[in-house]
Scaffold this active site. Sequence first.
Site: not given
Length: 242
Positions: A91, A124-125, A161, A197
């Site tokens: 997020g 991710s985050a 990413h 990714e």
Amino acid sequence: LRMKRRLLLVSNSTLHGGGYLDHCQQQIKDFFGKQVTRILFIPYALHDRDAYTRMARDKLKTLGYEVDSVHEAADPVEAVRKAEGIFIGGGNTFRLLKNLYDNNLVTEIRTRVLQDGVPYMGSSAGSNVATVSINTTNDMPIVCPPTFSAIGLVPFNINPHYLDPDPHSRHMGETREQRIMQYHEEPETPCVLGLREGSMLLVEGHKATLLGSTQARLFQRGKTTTEYAPGSDLSFLLTDAH
């Protein structure tokens, strides 16, 4: 103290053509194994924590794990102290880190992972906040955490990413590579692992291995960038000299 750490740092939670965590579900099962039955989910990076938790709960249940969410706990610190495994989802990285500090969880998570050996998964985050700082996130600073310093489970940074420059694009803004190089123009900045990714990093004690389906790109201050294929041993990143 650090020999116990076990981390699974995933670039992205959804890969094109698949569902939530589909592309890394085998690695998740291998990582948490049978000894973990309940995972503490930290949904702070998204605004709708209930919906986010439902998604994580539904997916991880299919892999054999029960999920407790830290936002449902009366005492978040106590929830981290009791956790068998921790998963921090993606997020907005700034929102995530601010909420971790607001709830006094940064030091608590660090202690649980580095000293107690509690397995930590981030996507991710959630991978960004496991590193030295969130300076190499792709996100907008929609809120202001007290510091950009993160949990510090590894002595380098990650760019999730990671995107290669598109030779056919007419976009004239900075490429991801240029942005990371601008970061390295500042003194004493750690190296940055660009996770494309589909790639993820498994850390077990002093050993780090690149997993997944895509290569990763390593940026080191004052050096040329290097490409690493899945299966590569990246343990050298864990020595504090970097």
